[in-house]
Design a protein around this motif. Structure first.
Motif, short mmCIF file in Angstrom:
data_model
loop_
_atom_site.label_atom_id
_atom_site.label_comp_id
_atom_site.label_asym_id
_atom_site.label_seq_id
_atom_site.Cartn_x
_atom_site.Cartn_y
_atom_site.Cartn_z
N CYS A 21 0.85 -1.19 0.00
CA CYS A 21 0.00 0.00 0.00
C CYS A 21 0.89 1.25 0.00
O CYS A 21 1.71 1.44 0.89
N CYS A 24 0.55 3.41 3.16
CA CYS A 24 1.07 2.75 4.36
C CYS A 24 2.59 2.68 4.32
O CYS A 24 3.25 2.84 5.35
N CYS A 45 -4.72 -0.40 0.70
CA CYS A 45 -5.08 -1.48 1.61
C CYS A 45 -6.60 -1.59 1.76
O CYS A 45 -7.34 -0.66 1.49
N HIS A 53 -6.92 2.54 2.54
CA HIS A 53 -6.46 3.44 1.49
C HIS A 53 -7.05 3.13 0.12
O HIS A 53 -7.11 4.01 -0.73
ZN ZN Z 1 -2.81 1.63 3.39
#
Ligand code: ZN
Ligand code: ZN
Ligand code: ZN
Length: 85
Positions: A21, A24, A45, A53
């Motif tokens: 991600c 992330c 994600c 996300h």
């Molecule tokens: Zn994420």
């Protein structure tokens, strides 16, 4: 067929832009599962992850089609029709 989706036409021949991600990775966070936007290749994600996300990417860009890129998963989700394709 309920939720017949014509957004797949928007999908491009893209591959994942990042190995995880993107958001992330920037934050140094981890995720549960990964989804890839089929329009721009953005990796986000899933909704079980803290960042959600993939959903945020749809909210920010309007890109409605994403695919799970988890091993063994073979499904695509349309945010607009809220349907698996
Ligand atoms: Zn994420
Ligand atoms: Zn759709
Ligand atoms: Zn996208």
């Amino acid at each position: 067929m309920p939720g017949e989706c014509n957004h797949l036409e928007l999908a491009q021949n893209v591959g994942p832009k990042t190995e995880g991600c993107e958001e992330c990775l920037k934050e140094g966070e981890s995720w549960v599962q990964l989804r890839m936007c089929l329009i721009c290749g953005r990796v986000g994600c899933c909704d079980s992850s803290w960042g959600r996300h993939a959903t945020k990417h749809f909210e920010e860009t309007g890109h409605p089609i994403m695919r799970s890129i988890e091993p063994g998963h073979n499904w695509t989700w349309c945010y607009i029709d809220k349907a698996y394709l």
